[in-house]
Design a protein around this motif. Structure first.
Motif, PDB file in Angstrom:
ATOM      1  N   GLN A   1       0.824  -1.205   0.000  1.00 40.92           N
ATOM      2  CA  GLN A   1       0.000   0.000   0.000  1.00 40.92           C
ATOM      3  C   GLN A   1       0.859   1.255   0.000  1.00 40.92           C
ATOM      4  OE1 GLN A   1      -2.467  -0.742   3.399  1.00 40.92           O
ATOM      5  NE2 GLN A   1      -3.881  -2.018   2.235  1.00 40.92           N
ATOM      6  N   ALA A   2       1.938   1.252   0.765  1.00 46.96           N
ATOM      7  CA  ALA A   2       2.822   2.422   0.824  1.00 46.96           C
ATOM      8  C   ALA A   2       3.562   2.636  -0.491  1.00 46.96           C
ATOM      9  CB  ALA A   2       3.825   2.264   1.962  1.00 46.96           C
ATOM     10  N   ALA A   3       3.871   1.547  -1.193  1.00 46.74           N
ATOM     11  CA  ALA A   3       4.620   1.631  -2.446  1.00 46.74           C
ATOM     12  C   ALA A   3       3.698   1.829  -3.648  1.00 46.74           C
ATOM     13  CB  ALA A   3       5.453   0.370  -2.643  1.00 46.74           C
ATOM     14  N   GLY A   4       2.410   1.880  -3.415  1.00 49.63           N
ATOM     15  CA  GLY A   4       1.473   2.077  -4.513  1.00 49.63           C
ATOM     16  C   GLY A   4       1.349   0.878  -5.431  1.00 49.63           C
ATOM     17  N   GLY A   5       1.605  -0.318  -4.900  1.00 49.70           N
ATOM     18  CA  GLY A   5       1.447  -1.532  -5.695  1.00 49.70           C
ATOM     19  C   GLY A   5       2.643  -1.889  -6.555  1.00 49.70           C
ATOM     20  N   ASP A   6       3.816  -1.372  -6.248  1.00 48.32           N
ATOM     21  CA  ASP A   6       5.030  -1.642  -7.025  1.00 48.32           C
ATOM     22  C   ASP A   6       5.571  -3.033  -6.694  1.00 48.32           C
ATOM     23  OD1 ASP A   6       7.428  -1.657  -8.364  1.00 48.32           O
ATOM     24  OD2 ASP A   6       8.212   0.166  -7.434  1.00 48.32           O
ATOM     25  N   ALA A   7       5.289  -4.014  -7.560  1.00 46.92           N
ATOM     26  CA  ALA A   7       5.680  -5.401  -7.316  1.00 46.92           C
ATOM     27  C   ALA A   7       7.196  -5.572  -7.289  1.00 46.92           C
ATOM     28  CB  ALA A   7       5.058  -6.318  -8.364  1.00 46.92           C
ATOM     29  N   LEU A   8       7.914  -4.856  -8.129  1.00 43.82           N
ATOM     30  CA  LEU A   8       9.378  -4.978  -8.151  1.00 43.82           C
ATOM     31  C   LEU A   8       9.980  -4.536  -6.820  1.00 43.82           C
ATOM     32  CD1 LEU A   8      11.907  -5.703  -9.673  1.00 43.82           C
ATOM     33  CD2 LEU A   8      11.916  -3.414 -10.661  1.00 43.82           C
ATOM     34  N   LEU A   9       9.475  -3.467  -6.257  1.00 42.21           N
ATOM     35  CA  LEU A   9       9.965  -2.999  -4.961  1.00 42.21           C
ATOM     36  C   LEU A   9       9.699  -4.044  -3.883  1.00 42.21           C
ATOM     37  CD1 LEU A   9      11.165  -0.726  -3.216  1.00 42.21           C
ATOM     38  CD2 LEU A   9       8.836   0.098  -2.915  1.00 42.21           C
ATOM     39  N   ILE A  10       8.535  -4.663  -3.918  1.00 44.23           N
ATOM     40  CA  ILE A  10       8.191  -5.700  -2.939  1.00 44.23           C
ATOM     41  C   ILE A  10       9.114  -6.898  -3.092  1.00 44.23           C
ATOM     42  CG2 ILE A  10       6.352  -7.252  -2.155  1.00 44.23           C
ATOM     43  CD1 ILE A  10       6.000  -4.178  -1.545  1.00 44.23           C
ATOM     44  N   CYS A  11       9.445  -7.256  -4.306  1.00 48.98           N
ATOM     45  CA  CYS A  11      10.409  -8.339  -4.549  1.00 48.98           C
ATOM     46  C   CYS A  11      11.739  -8.033  -3.885  1.00 48.98           C
ATOM     47  CB  CYS A  11      10.647  -8.532  -6.044  1.00 48.98           C
ATOM     48  SG  CYS A  11       9.295  -9.253  -6.961  1.00 48.98           S
TER      49      CYS A  11
ATOM     50  N   ALA B   1       4.785 -14.174  -6.374  1.00 49.86           N
ATOM     51  CA  ALA B   1       4.308 -13.924  -5.002  1.00 49.86           C
ATOM     52  C   ALA B   1       4.047 -12.428  -4.800  1.00 49.86           C
ATOM     53  CB  ALA B   1       5.334 -14.415  -3.997  1.00 49.86           C
ATOM     54  N   ALA B   2       4.952 -11.596  -5.282  1.00 49.06           N
ATOM     55  CA  ALA B   2       4.757 -10.159  -5.125  1.00 49.06           C
ATOM     56  C   ALA B   2       3.516  -9.680  -5.874  1.00 49.06           C
ATOM     57  CB  ALA B   2       5.986  -9.415  -5.651  1.00 49.06           C
ATOM     58  N   THR B   3       3.246 -10.263  -7.021  1.00 51.10           N
ATOM     59  CA  THR B   3       2.053  -9.905  -7.785  1.00 51.10           C
ATOM     60  C   THR B   3       0.794 -10.308  -7.033  1.00 51.10           C
ATOM     61  OG1 THR B   3       3.279 -10.150  -9.833  1.00 51.10           O
ATOM     62  CG2 THR B   3       0.889 -10.164 -10.007  1.00 51.10           C
ATOM     63  N   ARG B   4       0.817 -11.452  -6.351  1.00 49.15           N
ATOM     64  CA  ARG B   4      -0.336 -11.853  -5.543  1.00 49.15           C
ATOM     65  C   ARG B   4      -0.590 -10.854  -4.423  1.00 49.15           C
ATOM     66  NH1 ARG B   4       1.879 -17.103  -5.942  1.00 49.15           N
ATOM     67  NH2 ARG B   4       2.688 -16.918  -3.828  1.00 49.15           N
ATOM     68  N   TYR B   5       0.473 -10.423  -3.775  1.00 53.47           N
ATOM     69  CA  TYR B   5       0.317  -9.423  -2.718  1.00 53.47           C
ATOM     70  C   TYR B   5      -0.197  -8.110  -3.266  1.00 53.47           C
ATOM     71  CZ  TYR B   5       2.400 -12.086   1.089  1.00 53.47           C
ATOM     72  OH  TYR B   5       2.652 -13.007   2.066  1.00 53.47           O
ATOM     73  N   THR B   6       0.318  -7.668  -4.401  1.00 57.01           N
ATOM     74  CA  THR B   6      -0.133  -6.393  -4.963  1.00 57.01           C
ATOM     75  C   THR B   6      -1.589  -6.477  -5.414  1.00 57.01           C
ATOM     76  OG1 THR B   6       0.803  -6.903  -7.138  1.00 57.01           O
ATOM     77  CG2 THR B   6       2.163  -5.626  -5.638  1.00 57.01           C
ATOM     78  N   ALA B   7      -1.994  -7.629  -5.927  1.00 51.25           N
ATOM     79  CA  ALA B   7      -3.401  -7.796  -6.353  1.00 51.25           C
ATOM     80  C   ALA B   7      -4.333  -7.816  -5.144  1.00 51.25           C
ATOM     81  CB  ALA B   7      -3.556  -9.078  -7.156  1.00 51.25           C
ATOM     82  N   ALA B   8      -3.861  -8.352  -4.025  1.00 52.70           N
ATOM     83  CA  ALA B   8      -4.707  -8.482  -2.843  1.00 52.70           C
ATOM     84  C   ALA B   8      -4.765  -7.199  -2.017  1.00 52.70           C
ATOM     85  CB  ALA B   8      -4.187  -9.618  -1.961  1.00 52.70           C
ATOM     86  N   GLY B   9      -3.670  -6.451  -1.947  1.00 54.65           N
ATOM     87  CA  GLY B   9      -3.670  -5.336  -1.022  1.00 54.65           C
ATOM     88  C   GLY B   9      -3.159  -4.025  -1.550  1.00 54.65           C
ATOM     89  N   GLY B  10      -2.913  -3.952  -2.825  1.00 51.84           N
ATOM     90  CA  GLY B  10      -2.339  -2.721  -3.363  1.00 51.84           C
ATOM     91  C   GLY B  10      -3.355  -1.640  -3.631  1.00 51.84           C
ATOM     92  N   LYS B  11      -2.839  -0.464  -3.841  1.00 54.07           N
ATOM     93  CA  LYS B  11      -3.566   0.727  -4.278  1.00 54.07           C
ATOM     94  C   LYS B  11      -4.604   1.165  -3.336  1.00 54.07           C
ATOM     95  CE  LYS B  11      -2.466  -0.774  -8.795  1.00 54.07           C
ATOM     96  NZ  LYS B  11      -2.776  -1.810  -9.649  1.00 54.07           N
TER      97      LYS B  11
END
Length: 56
Positions: free
Chosen positions: A27-37, A46-56
């Protein structure tokens, strides 16, 4: 100290705490999957699953 101390202080498991932290960072990164990786050592799937579930 024993591990039992941790669970007396924090009733949630380490897995739940980590997942909550990742979702918070998504949420803080605005859904940036690469940053989460990079932050958590996750693969892109895995990062894409997290961004789809809790991003933005």
């Amino acid at each position: 100290m024993s591990r039992a101390w941790l669970y007396r202080q924090y009733p949630a498991s380490a897995h739940v705490l980590r997942s909550d932290r990742i979702v918070d960072e998504v949420q803080a990164a605005g859904g940036d999957a690469l940053l989460i990786c990079e932050l958590f050592g996750l693969g892109i799937r895995a990062a894409t699953r997290y961004t789809a579930a809790g991003g933005k």
